[in-house]
Design a protein around this motif. Structure first.
Motif, short mmCIF file in Angstrom:
data_model
loop_
_atom_site.label_atom_id
_atom_site.label_comp_id
_atom_site.label_asym_id
_atom_site.label_seq_id
_atom_site.Cartn_x
_atom_site.Cartn_y
_atom_site.Cartn_z
N ASP A 7 -3.69 10.20 -12.43
CA ASP A 7 -4.87 9.38 -12.19
C ASP A 7 -5.70 9.20 -13.45
O ASP A 7 -6.59 8.35 -13.50
CB ASP A 7 -5.75 10.02 -11.11
N ARG A 8 -5.42 9.99 -14.46
CA ARG A 8 -6.24 9.96 -15.68
C ARG A 8 -5.76 8.88 -16.64
O ARG A 8 -4.58 8.57 -16.70
CB ARG A 8 -6.18 11.32 -16.39
N GLN A 9 -6.70 8.35 -17.40
CA GLN A 9 -6.34 7.39 -18.44
C GLN A 9 -7.43 7.36 -19.50
O GLN A 9 -8.56 7.77 -19.26
CB GLN A 9 -6.14 6.00 -17.84
N GLY A 10 -7.08 6.86 -20.67
CA GLY A 10 -8.06 6.73 -21.74
C GLY A 10 -8.22 7.98 -22.58
O GLY A 10 -7.73 9.07 -22.24
N VAL A 11 -8.89 7.80 -23.71
CA VAL A 11 -9.10 8.88 -24.67
C VAL A 11 -10.58 9.01 -24.99
O VAL A 11 -11.25 8.03 -25.30
CB VAL A 11 -8.32 8.63 -25.98
N LEU A 12 -11.09 10.21 -24.90
CA LEU A 12 -12.45 10.52 -25.32
C LEU A 12 -12.42 10.98 -26.78
O LEU A 12 -11.57 11.79 -27.15
CB LEU A 12 -13.04 11.66 -24.49
N VAL A 13 -13.32 10.46 -27.58
CA VAL A 13 -13.41 10.89 -28.99
C VAL A 13 -14.83 11.41 -29.23
O VAL A 13 -15.80 10.67 -29.08
CB VAL A 13 -13.10 9.74 -29.95
N PHE A 14 -14.94 12.67 -29.58
CA PHE A 14 -16.24 13.30 -29.81
C PHE A 14 -16.54 13.34 -31.30
O PHE A 14 -15.80 13.92 -32.08
CB PHE A 14 -16.26 14.73 -29.25
N GLY A 15 -17.63 12.69 -31.68
CA GLY A 15 -18.04 12.66 -33.08
C GLY A 15 -17.59 11.39 -33.77
O GLY A 15 -16.41 11.07 -33.77
N GLY A 17 -18.01 10.66 -37.09
CA GLY A 17 -17.97 10.79 -38.54
C GLY A 17 -16.78 10.01 -39.06
O GLY A 17 -16.20 9.18 -38.35
N ARG A 18 -16.36 10.28 -40.30
CA ARG A 18 -15.25 9.52 -40.88
C ARG A 18 -13.96 9.68 -40.09
O ARG A 18 -13.24 8.71 -39.85
CB ARG A 18 -15.04 9.93 -42.34
N PHE A 19 -13.67 10.91 -39.69
CA PHE A 19 -12.44 11.18 -38.94
C PHE A 19 -12.49 10.56 -37.56
O PHE A 19 -11.60 9.79 -37.17
CB PHE A 19 -12.22 12.69 -38.84
N GLY A 20 -13.54 10.86 -36.79
CA GLY A 20 -13.64 10.38 -35.42
C GLY A 20 -13.75 8.87 -35.32
O GLY A 20 -13.13 8.25 -34.46
N SER A 21 -14.54 8.27 -36.22
CA SER A 21 -14.73 6.82 -36.16
C SER A 21 -13.44 6.08 -36.50
O SER A 21 -13.10 5.08 -35.87
CB SER A 21 -15.87 6.39 -37.09
N ALA A 22 -12.71 6.57 -37.51
CA ALA A 22 -11.45 5.94 -37.88
C ALA A 22 -10.44 6.05 -36.74
O ALA A 22 -9.72 5.08 -36.42
CB ALA A 22 -10.88 6.58 -39.15
N LEU A 23 -10.40 7.21 -36.09
CA LEU A 23 -9.48 7.42 -34.99
C LEU A 23 -9.83 6.54 -33.80
O LEU A 23 -8.97 5.87 -33.22
CB LEU A 23 -9.49 8.90 -34.60
N ALA A 24 -11.12 6.53 -33.43
CA ALA A 24 -11.56 5.73 -32.28
C ALA A 24 -11.35 4.24 -32.54
O ALA A 24 -10.90 3.50 -31.65
CB ALA A 24 -13.03 6.01 -31.99
N ASP A 25 -11.64 3.79 -33.75
CA ASP A 25 -11.48 2.38 -34.09
C ASP A 25 -10.01 1.97 -34.04
O ASP A 25 -9.66 0.88 -33.57
CB ASP A 25 -12.06 2.13 -35.48
N THR A 26 -9.13 2.85 -34.50
CA THR A 26 -7.70 2.56 -34.48
C THR A 26 -7.18 2.52 -33.04
O THR A 26 -6.41 1.62 -32.68
CB THR A 26 -6.92 3.62 -35.28
N LEU A 27 -7.58 3.48 -32.22
CA LEU A 27 -7.17 3.48 -30.81
C LEU A 27 -7.62 2.19 -30.12
O LEU A 27 -6.86 1.57 -29.37
CB LEU A 27 -7.75 4.69 -30.08
N ASP A 28 -8.85 1.78 -30.40
CA ASP A 28 -9.39 0.56 -29.79
C ASP A 28 -8.59 -0.67 -30.24
O ASP A 28 -8.29 -1.55 -29.43
CB ASP A 28 -10.86 0.41 -30.16
#
Length: 221
Positions: A7-15, A17-28
């Motif tokens: 039932d779960r989906q999606g990714v939570l990104v905490f923070g 900063g440079r690491f978290g923002s790059a990761l979240a932006d890429t996933l998006d």
């Protein structure tokens, strides 16, 4: 809370900063459902025009409940400036049963703590990047990824002794303990390797195996 992992989906990104923002932006950009969680309202405002994000403190279990964290399939803890916050967020995610928890560590000790409290994958971005570059500089390796427990995948040029032979004739698994996963010839896309795959002098290989054995194989002339 989600009744089961399906039932779960999606990714939570905490923070963010440079690491978290790059990761979240890429996933998006990959069209993967992502929700960034950040304490700093100014950072949230700056990123809210680019990706879904919310102002919340992941170290507070009540905040996780409010954003529906238990319904996500995976979470990445990108907080690196505060060891306490990193540990608390990771611990809270473990408590609510997130199936896949990735966490960023800033030191070997930090990594050990995160692993002990239940993070499934812990990365040391600067250390990992340094190791990848070190294995690539001045050698035949073009990329180097240490997966886990000594298992490694590398991208490398073909050693001279393998040129114009098929994989079944070379017997690399028996001879060197490595396995060719894929191959890219000039002007061609990567393709999965088969016993009949012929290696040429300009080919690029994706090879898997134990790190030490791959090192030896990559040093072949």
């Amino acid at each position: 809370m989600a009744s089961n992992d399906k039932d779960r989906q999606g990714v939570l990104v905490f923070g963010l900063g440079r690491f978290g923002s790059a990761l979240a932006d890429t996933l998006d950009s990959m069209d993967i459902e992502v929700l960034a969680v950040e304490r700093d309202p100014d950072v949230v405002e700056r990123w809210s025009k680019r990706l879904p994000c919310v102002e919340a403190d992941g170290a507070d279990p009540r905040a996780l409940d409010q954003i529906g964290a238990a319904d996500f399939a995976a979470a990445v803890v990108g907080v690196g400036t505060s060891l306490e916050a990193s540990v608390l967020i990771t611990g809270n995610l473990v408590d609510i049963g997130i199936p896949e928890i990735w966490a960023k560590a800033t030191s070997v000790e930090h990594k050990r703590i995160l692993e002990r409290i239940g993070a499934h994958h812990v990365v040391l971005p600067e250390s990992d990047a340094g190791a990848r570059v070190a294995h690539s500089v001045g050698g035949t390796m073009l990329d180097y990824i240490d997966i886990e427990d000594g298992f490694t995948i590398v991208k490398m040029r073909t050693p001279k002794e393998t040129h114009h032979f098929t994989l079944d004739k070379l017997g690399l698994q028996e001879k060197y303990g490595v396995h060719v996963v894929g191959i890219k010839g000039p002007g061609r896309a990567f393709e999965y390797a088969t016993p009949d795959t012929l290696l040429g002098p300009d080919d690029i290989l994706v090879v898997a195996g134990e790190g030490e054995l791959l090192e030896r194989f990559a040093k072949r002339p």
